[in-house]
Design an enzyme around this catalytic site. Structure first.
Site, PDB file in Angstrom:
ATOM      1  CG  ASP A 163      37.317  15.292  29.660  1.00  0.00           C
ATOM      2  OD1 ASP A 163      36.390  14.574  30.098  1.00  0.00           O
ATOM      3  OD2 ASP A 163      38.188  14.858  28.886  1.00  0.00           O
TER       4      ASP A 163
HETATM    5  C1  BGC Z   1      36.831  11.572  28.815  1.00  0.00           C
HETATM    6  C2  BGC Z   1      35.749  12.174  27.955  1.00  0.00           C
HETATM    7  C3  BGC Z   1      34.411  11.612  28.362  1.00  0.00           C
HETATM    8  C4  BGC Z   1      34.197  11.890  29.837  1.00  0.00           C
HETATM    9  C5  BGC Z   1      32.895  11.345  30.361  1.00  0.00           C
HETATM   10  C6  BGC Z   1      36.529  11.719  30.277  1.00  0.00           C
HETATM   11  O1  BGC Z   1      37.434  10.980  31.048  1.00  0.00           O
HETATM   12  O2  BGC Z   1      38.066  12.201  28.520  1.00  0.00           O
HETATM   13  O3  BGC Z   1      35.991  11.901  26.598  1.00  0.00           O
HETATM   14  O4  BGC Z   1      33.404  12.172  27.586  1.00  0.00           O
HETATM   15  O5  BGC Z   1      35.232  11.279  30.579  1.00  0.00           O
HETATM   16  O6  BGC Z   1      32.928   9.965  30.426  1.00  0.00           O
END
Ligand code: BGC
Length: 816
Positions: free
Chosen positions: A238
């Site tokens: 993530d």
């Molecule tokens: C979120 C993800 C997301 C990623 C990119 C993270 O903060 O938890 O779900 O895909 O950011 O934006």
């Protein structure tokens, strides 16, 4: 379970391993980090891939921008909370296909979703991005989205793996979960999606599980994911979730996003050179990145060049997708209550539409999943188009703390905007005036449509909710409206459940509208006027109060640990096990027609494995039941099949969803519905055997319209898995008594000893390793080992060992 076509493949044509082999160590190391916020790195022979959030639309941002500002408009389909409520895997698959088409036109190779984390608590601020409180449903809907998107040549990223069930301290908290609960509840949906649809990538979560960051946990990220489930794709972090990059690579975390820069490259190179990281691990992960990027390149070639990205909604406008978004939203709406058939509305009914949310829709949640829509329907305009006599009163304000943000108004049909009160006095005066107007409008109406819901600030990525209450101003207004007109339909906008117990008994009709995407306004009108006969079902229980919910005492934890003390009893499993009253149960949802169930029969046969690797032995179940539309209009029933094993040797929920199917019926029409339950889905995780096990016994199969509206029950005999849990010194005499090899001998000996019931109870509980120490038993360590060898198929039982056991039992009898 609904049969699905085989998952589309997303694979590279060129041999990526060969390309990677010819790269320098630096080049390989560079591939393991993103090159920008949204792109993977390039290397000779390896192109870059473009990643974008979703998955209820495409959020294409400039490569170095992390914020929604400047995102290219795309169709905002209903978020996961609503897609789940459709229970319609075919429809969700079609949404996936449309998302893929838009991704291709926007040059996006990987859609970052679906998110299928279990809704452990209604307080999780990101529940709107997740599907259900049940792993089978979350897995089925997730698999459908992956199949739809990947079937069109765009990759997905199943997230957030795993146990990311809260936002509080999401980047540090440890989800402390026992193994059975982890397997049966928090991993099972992921297992289902991986084995059914093979997502091209998977995103590890921010949090830790039992103390270890998921991206550094080799057991989770490699052993279970790849070894047990057969995942073939790439694992990415993530955004900003990486802590120890070297430990992550070792564990199987292939790609760090958004990227660790040159520092990371040097760190990886140094680790390989110093011998703390195997080059083979770097090669493996670099090959996976190359595989993804080359597959993306191939898919791009097949799809043709993307359209020039522009920032004008019209450029990207797509009528067909808006129509699909409306269809999905209509199928997602859950009719919770409809006393006296107040709905559907006749077009001539004199209507008072009350609530700012009717003209300023809240249609998606805040955070990284937020889409800039191509256009935005509001319910008020759609109601005005559907009826002849409509008055509107906003009733309350949606201010900074009150709902849709300013951006959400862009493209709204009405274009009006409530005043933002500058001073408290002015705000109070305005609120009083708005409320008085609304009450006056309600007084003379034939039916009041009261739009209530949560402000955007109440639920968003990055923070959890503090309660499940609707805004007090809305509830106070509802009370006043009910005083002048009882014929009220409450229409809700919320991304996770809200407490309804304060008014549910006092209003004749409640429509749960969730967050429905850009076409939700029209869909709400479709349901209110009966153009769509509602068929959405609750994917999460609506409790009477937050204090009743399973995780109430432990959510969101303390000291960076959250204990999942409720174990497997999440959602309806909890309320059913405790026989608690709820406001509306899991699976609930009404229709404008009625359905009758008859002729349930359950057979055993083979329907194939839904969960992939799991239990052994044949014997999948097929439940067939005839459903008849007994009302006056065409409608759709969501037939649900729940299974349990009364008298199980392990604690179990009274029922667990095992299959569901939708059936569309004309008035008077009957159809036989088939619900296939794979044997794997009957299995529980046995901690001693360290594997899935199907217990033998008479399973109860319940079929009905919700988890608490069960219309037919049958029993079916299921043979046990032929798995023998190895006996150890820690095994009890009782366990030895039921052991298939030595059980009869041990039981016979103990029975021959003629022990009283009380002594027998104590004797059964004794660990075998105590035997050599039992005064006067005469059993030696060597003999005990022989006994265990026989049981485990590694030796032979001598007569002498058996005699010693007899001696023991004789002495026990004398002590009695
Ligand atoms: C979120 C993800 C997301 C990623 C990119 C993270 O903060 O938890 O779900 O895909 O950011 O934006």
């Amino acid at each position: 379970m609904t049969k699905k076509p085989p998952a589309a493949t997303f694979s590279a044509a060129t041999e990526p391993a060969t390309i990677v082999r010819n790269l320098t160590l630096e080049q390989k190391a560079r591939l393991l980090s993103g090159a920008s916020f949204w792109t993977t790195a390039e290397a000779p022979g390896v192109p870059s891939a473009y990643l974008a959030d979703g998955p209820h639309g495409v959020r294409r941002l400039d490569a170095d921008v992390g914020d929604i500002e400047g995102a290219v408009p795309a169709t905002c389909f209903p978020p996961a909370v609503a897609l789940g409520s459709t229970f319609d895997v075919g429809l969700v698959e079609r949404v996936g296909e449309a998302v893929a088409a838009e991704a291709q036109r926007r040059g996006v190779d990987v859609v970052l979703g679906p998110g299928i984390n279990i809704k452990r608590s209604p307080l999780c601020g990101r529940n709107f991005e997740y599907v259900a409180e049940d792993p089978l449903l979350a897995g089925e809907i997730g698999a459908a989205l992956v199949t739809g998107i990947q079937g069109k040549g765009v990759a997905t990223s199943l997230k957030h793996f795993a146990a990311n069930n809260q936002e509080t301290e999401r980047m540090r908290v440890s989800a402390d979960i026992d193994e059975r609960t982890l397997r049966e509840i928090y991993l099972r949906g992921f297992q289902r999606v991986v084995t059914k649809a093979q997502p091209a990538t998977l995103m590890s979560s921010y949090n830790r599980i039992n103390g270890t960051y998921t991206g550094e946990d080799r057991r989770i990220t490699t052993d279970i994911l790849r070894g047990e489930w057969g995942f073939k794709g790439l694992v990415m972090s993530d955004w900003g979730a990486v802590h120890n990059r070297i430990a992550g690579i070792r564990a199987g975390l292939d790609l760090e996003m958004p990227g660790g820069g040159e520092g990371r490259v040097k760190e990886i190179v140094a680790a390989v050179k110093s011998g703390t990281l195997d080059l083979a691990d770097v090669d493996r992960s670099a090959t996976r990145v190359a595989t993804l990027a080359l597959a993306a390149q191939g898919a791009r070639g097949a799809a043709g060049p993307p359209a020039e990205p522009g920032h004008d909604a019209e450029t990207w406008h797509d009528d067909a997708h808006h129509v699909l978004a409306r269809e999905a939203a209509g199928r997602a709406i859950v009719l919770l209550k409809n006393d006296g058939g107040l709905l559907p509305l006749a077009p001539q009914t004199r209507l008072a539409v009350i609530g700012e949310l009717a003209r300023t829709p809240r249609y998606q949640g805040a955070g990284s999943s937020q889409i800039v829509p191509t256009r935005l329907d509001d319910a008020l305009a759609a109601i005005q188009d559907s009826a002849t006599d409509v008055v509107f009163a906003p009733g309350y304000e949606l201010g900074a703390a009150g709902g849709a943000g300013a951006g959400d108004r862009a493209g709204s049909a009405s274009g009006r905007r409530p005043a933002k009160a500058a001073a408290a006095d002015a705000a109070a005066a305005l609120a009083a005036a708005l409320a008085a107007d609304a009450v006056a409008a309600a007084r003379d109406a034939g039916v009041v449509l009261f739009f209530a819901g949560l402000p955007q600030s109440a639920e968003a990525e990055g923070r959890d909710r503090e309660h499940i209450e609707l805004p007090a101003s809305q509830l106070a207004l509802l009370d006043r409206v009910l005083e002048v007109n009882p014929r009220v339909v409450v229409v809700l906008s919320n991304g996770s459940v809200v407490r309804l117990s304060g008014f549910a008994d006092r209003v004749p009709a409640i429509v749960e509208g969730w967050l429905l995407g850009q076409a939700g306004g029209g869909a709400v009108a479709d349901v209110l006027f009966g153009r769509v006969n509602p068929s959405g079902r609750l994917t999460e229980t609506i409790p009477l109060r937050i204090e009743d919910t399973p995780a109430w005492t432990s959510f969101p934890g303390t000291g960076l640990h959250v204990t999942y003390g409720e174990g497997i009893f999440v959602g309806y499993r909890w309320y059913d096990a405790r026989d608690m009253a709820v406001q509306f149960p899991f699976g609930h949802g009404l229709s404008y027609t009625t359905f009758a169930y008859s002729g349930l029969a359950v057979s055993t046969g083979s329907v194939g494995s839904a969960d992939g690797k799991g239990s052994t032995g044949g014997g999948d179940l097929t439940a067939t039941v005839t459903v008849t539309n007994t009302g006056g209009v065409a409608g759709r029933e969501v037939v649900q099949c729940y299974v349990s094993l009364p008298g199980s040797t392990v604690p179990r929920a009274p029922r667990a969803l095992a299959a569901f199917a939708i059936v569309d019926l004309a008035p008077g029409e009957s159809r036989q519905v088939e619900l296939a339950v794979a044997r794997d889905d009957l299995a529980y995780w046995d901690v001693r055997a360290d594997r899935w096990l199907v217990e033998g016994g008479a399973y109860r199969v319940e079929v009905g319209a919700s988890s608490r509206d069960l219309r037919a029950t049958a029993e079916v005999a299921v043979p046990p898995d032929s798995v023998v849990v190895p006996l150890t010194g820690q095994s009890s005499l009782g366990e030895a008594m039921v052991h298939p090899v030595i059980g009869p001998t041990v039981t016979g000996m103990l029975q021959a000893a003629g022990l009283s019931d009380d002594v027998m109870v104590m004797t059964r509980a004794m660990p075998l390793e105590r035997l050599p120490y039992q005064p006067g038993s005469g059993v030696t360590h060597k003999q005990l080992k022989q006994l265990l060898d026989v049981a485990n198929g590694t030796g032979g039982l001598t007569t002498r060992t058996a005699n010693k056991l007899l001696t023991l039992t004789a002495r026990l009898r004398r002590r009695r």
